[in-house]
Design an enzyme around this catalytic site. Structure first.
Site, PDB file in Angstrom:
ATOM      1  N   ARG A  72      14.036  25.698  21.509  1.00 39.72           N
ATOM      2  CA  ARG A  72      13.526  25.642  22.876  1.00 39.72           C
ATOM      3  C   ARG A  72      12.926  27.007  23.232  1.00 39.72           C
ATOM      4  O   ARG A  72      13.455  28.049  22.829  1.00 39.72           O
ATOM      5  CB  ARG A  72      14.650  25.308  23.872  1.00 39.72           C
ATOM      6  CG  ARG A  72      15.026  23.832  23.904  1.00 39.72           C
ATOM      7  CD  ARG A  72      13.914  22.956  24.481  1.00 39.72           C
ATOM      8  NE  ARG A  72      14.245  21.549  24.530  1.00 39.72           N
ATOM      9  CZ  ARG A  72      13.864  20.648  23.626  1.00 39.72           C
ATOM     10  NH1 ARG A  72      13.171  21.008  22.564  1.00 39.72           N
ATOM     11  NH2 ARG A  72      14.158  19.369  23.783  1.00 39.72           N
ATOM     12  N   HIS A  82       4.697  21.596  20.107  1.00 44.49           N
ATOM     13  CA  HIS A  82       5.929  20.795  20.186  1.00 44.49           C
ATOM     14  C   HIS A  82       5.824  19.545  19.291  1.00 44.49           C
ATOM     15  O   HIS A  82       6.000  18.423  19.749  1.00 44.49           O
ATOM     16  CB  HIS A  82       6.246  20.385  21.641  1.00 44.49           C
ATOM     17  CG  HIS A  82       7.700  20.052  21.844  1.00 44.49           C
ATOM     18  ND1 HIS A  82       8.384  20.343  22.996  1.00 44.49           N
ATOM     19  CD2 HIS A  82       8.606  19.444  21.023  1.00 44.49           C
ATOM     20  CE1 HIS A  82       9.639  19.923  22.881  1.00 44.49           C
ATOM     21  NE2 HIS A  82       9.792  19.383  21.685  1.00 44.49           N
TER      22      HIS A  82
HETATM   23  N1  LIG Z   1      10.712  21.079  18.505  1.00 45.88           N
HETATM   24  C1  LIG Z   1      11.097  19.850  18.366  1.00 45.88           C
HETATM   25  O1  LIG Z   1      10.288  18.974  18.057  1.00 45.88           O
HETATM   26  C2  LIG Z   1      12.539  19.486  18.578  1.00 45.88           C
HETATM   27  C3  LIG Z   1      12.989  18.214  18.226  1.00 45.88           C
HETATM   28  C4  LIG Z   1      14.334  17.909  18.394  1.00 45.88           C
HETATM   29  C5  LIG Z   1      15.217  18.853  18.872  1.00 45.88           C
HETATM   30  N2  LIG Z   1      14.763  20.089  19.209  1.00 45.88           N
HETATM   31  C6  LIG Z   1      15.710  21.108  19.718  1.00 45.88           C
HETATM   32  O2  LIG Z   1      16.699  21.352  18.738  1.00 45.88           O
HETATM   33  C7  LIG Z   1      17.937  21.552  19.405  1.00 45.88           C
HETATM   34  C8  LIG Z   1      19.097  21.377  18.455  1.00 45.88           C
HETATM   35  O3  LIG Z   1      19.234  19.999  18.128  1.00 45.88           O
HETATM   36  P1  LIG Z   1      20.511  19.464  17.333  1.00 45.88           P
HETATM   37  O4  LIG Z   1      20.385  17.999  17.243  1.00 45.88           O
HETATM   38  O5  LIG Z   1      20.704  20.248  16.088  1.00 45.88           O
HETATM   39  O6  LIG Z   1      21.685  19.855  18.367  1.00 45.88           O
HETATM   40  P2  LIG Z   1      23.239  19.863  18.103  1.00 45.88           P
HETATM   41  O7  LIG Z   1      23.625  18.956  16.989  1.00 45.88           O
HETATM   42  O8  LIG Z   1      23.887  19.676  19.438  1.00 45.88           O
HETATM   43  O9  LIG Z   1      23.542  21.350  17.583  1.00 45.88           O
HETATM   44  C9  LIG Z   1      23.439  22.451  18.408  1.00 45.88           C
HETATM   45  C10 LIG Z   1      23.946  23.678  17.664  1.00 45.88           C
HETATM   46  O10 LIG Z   1      23.760  24.817  18.512  1.00 45.88           O
HETATM   47  C11 LIG Z   1      25.003  25.505  18.602  1.00 45.88           C
HETATM   48  N3  LIG Z   1      25.135  26.149  19.910  1.00 45.88           N
HETATM   49  C12 LIG Z   1      25.031  25.593  21.139  1.00 45.88           C
HETATM   50  N4  LIG Z   1      25.252  26.524  22.093  1.00 45.88           N
HETATM   51  C13 LIG Z   1      25.500  27.678  21.452  1.00 45.88           C
HETATM   52  C14 LIG Z   1      25.811  28.989  21.873  1.00 45.88           C
HETATM   53  N5  LIG Z   1      25.931  29.305  23.182  1.00 45.88           N
HETATM   54  N6  LIG Z   1      26.020  29.943  20.939  1.00 45.88           N
HETATM   55  C15 LIG Z   1      25.934  29.629  19.625  1.00 45.88           C
HETATM   56  N7  LIG Z   1      25.644  28.404  19.141  1.00 45.88           N
HETATM   57  C16 LIG Z   1      25.428  27.445  20.057  1.00 45.88           C
HETATM   58  C17 LIG Z   1      26.060  24.439  18.437  1.00 45.88           C
HETATM   59  O11 LIG Z   1      27.285  25.060  18.091  1.00 45.88           O
HETATM   60  P3  LIG Z   1      28.595  24.186  17.771  1.00 45.88           P
HETATM   61  O12 LIG Z   1      28.305  23.593  16.393  1.00 45.88           O
HETATM   62  O13 LIG Z   1      29.668  25.168  17.749  1.00 45.88           O
HETATM   63  O14 LIG Z   1      28.694  23.149  18.839  1.00 45.88           O
HETATM   64  C18 LIG Z   1      25.437  23.585  17.346  1.00 45.88           C
HETATM   65  O15 LIG Z   1      25.705  24.142  16.078  1.00 45.88           O
HETATM   66  C19 LIG Z   1      17.873  20.527  20.546  1.00 45.88           C
HETATM   67  O16 LIG Z   1      18.763  20.842  21.585  1.00 45.88           O
HETATM   68  C20 LIG Z   1      16.444  20.648  20.987  1.00 45.88           C
HETATM   69  O17 LIG Z   1      16.362  21.668  21.966  1.00 45.88           O
HETATM   70  C21 LIG Z   1      13.447  20.424  19.071  1.00 45.88           C
END
Ligand SMILES: NC(=O)c1ccc[n+]([C@@H]2O[C@H](COP(=O)([O-])OP(=O)(O)OC[C@H]3O[C@@H](n4cnc5c(N)ncnc54)[C@H](OP(=O)(O)O)[C@@H]3O)[C@@H](O)[C@H]2O)c1
Length: 308
Positions: free
Chosen positions: A223, A271
């Site tokens: 993000r 994006h």
């Molecule tokens: N550009 C694009 O096309 C696109 C597409 C899809 C998603 N995204 C982005 O990718 C992000 C991640 O997706 P995901 O499915 O991998 O999410 P996810 O499974 O919820 O994983 C999020 C990760 O971030 C870590 N995290 C959250 N808050 C944190 C903090 N304060 N300090 C350190 N680590 C933290 C979490 O830690 P824990 O493991 O300890 O919970 C987890 O490992 C989405 O939220 C979205 O913003 C972008």
């Protein structure tokens, strides 16, 4: 009859209708899939942030809101939403993100720009092997871990960082502020795959960008708000950072006059890192409908307190 309201917006309906109907038929569930309904009669809402539904109060029977996006920052704080909120975890989306991240990491690792954009010469600058290239992945969730594993599979020296302590992932995993510093100090390429929350806003500020080694590259498909824009520009202009490949921004579409647009050390992608794929996502949505109807625990429920 169970009523499922597709409220992800009219623009997405043509893409999703057939896969959703196919997945519902495959599941054998007796469900009425509609784009309009009396709110009091709706059992499940299929959702996207651009949805016309912003007030969930009248959806008194609704068992879950099923988001088609992985990121939930635009809905998680909605005070009218008292029903469980499920985010999208889609194998197609994950595959797309892995391909985007691996492609952009390889571009920088191999110094491809030198040959694609540069004048043809004969400077034999041999890149190091992947095993000699430390890569850091911020976020070890669905997407971050899949990317970290794919990069490790190519022999990159990968480590990750997350909020909670992790072990047994098959790669070094850091957490906490000290862990972040250790990870950034070792990473020549950093991939940011964190959600946008109050805690991650401006996570990469001037001080933390300063922890990266000279010439480091950032790839941000997470993000836009994860990185302090001004600090990023300053670090690039000072030559401390080598390049930033950015897929996500505070304002999207990224305005034409934004400083990121024409910066020689910034690559902007609009994006597109990873889109939810209707065919695989429809199955995920229907599985949660099945679970909701059967009273089973839902998959990928968002923790409102954490914000992701
Ligand atoms: N550009 C694009 O096309 C696109 C597409 C899809 C998603 N995204 C982005 O990718 C992000 C991640 O997706 P995901 O499915 O991998 O999410 P996810 O499974 O919820 O994983 C999020 C990760 O971030 C870590 N995290 C959250 N808050 C944190 C903090 N304060 N300090 C350190 N680590 C933290 C979490 O830690 P824990 O493991 O300890 O919970 C987890 O490992 C989405 O939220 C979205 O913003 C972008």
């Amino acid at each position: 009859m169970t009523t499922v309201l597709f409220a992800a917006g009219a623009a997405l309906w043509p893409e999703y209708e057939t896969p959703l109907r196919a997945a519902l038929a495959e599941s054998g569930l007796a469900v009425d899939l509609v784009t309009d309904a009396d709110p009091a009669a709706v059992d499940f809402i299929i959702y996207a942030p651009s949805s016309p539904v912003q007030d969930f109060t009248p959806y008194t029977r609704c068992k879950a809101v099923l988001n088609l996006w992985a990121g939930v920052e635009r809905i998680v704080g909605n005070a009218t939403l008292t029903q469980p909120l499920c985010r999208m975890v889609d194998p197609g989306l994950t595959e797309g993100m892995v391909e985007y991240v691996v492609g952009h990491v390889l571009r920088h690792h191999l110094g491809m720009d030198r040959y694609i954009l540069g004048a043809p010469g004969w400077d034999q600058i041999v890149p190091p092997l992947a095993r000699e290239r430390p890569v850091g992945v911020l976020g070890l969730g669905e997407l971050g871990l899949a990317c970290a594993r794919a990069l490790a599979g190519l022999n990159f020296d990968v480590a990750g960082w997350s909020r909670s302590e992790k072990s047994g992932l098959g790669l070094p995993a850091y957490h906490g502020e000290a862990g972040l510093q250790a990870l950034l100090r070792r990473s020549q390429i950093v991939v940011t795959l964190l959600p946008r929350t109050a805690e991650t806003e401006n996570l990469l500020d001037a001080q933390r960008l300063g922890w990266l080694p000279q010439g480091a590259v950032i790839i941000n498909p997470g993000r836009g708000a994860l990185i302090d824009d001004a600090a990023l520009l300053a670090a690039l202009d000072a030559g401390h950072l080598g390049h930033a490949t950015l897929d996500v921004f505070r304002v999207e579409p990224l305005p034409d006059d934004h400083a990121f647009r024409h910066h020689p050390r910034i690559t902007v992608t609009p994006h597109i890192a990873a889109d939810t794929r209707a065919s695989s996502a429809a199955r995920v949505v229907v599985e949660n409908i099945r679970r909701g109807m059967a009273g089973l625990p839902l998959l990928h429920v968002v923790d409102r307190a954490r914000g992701y």
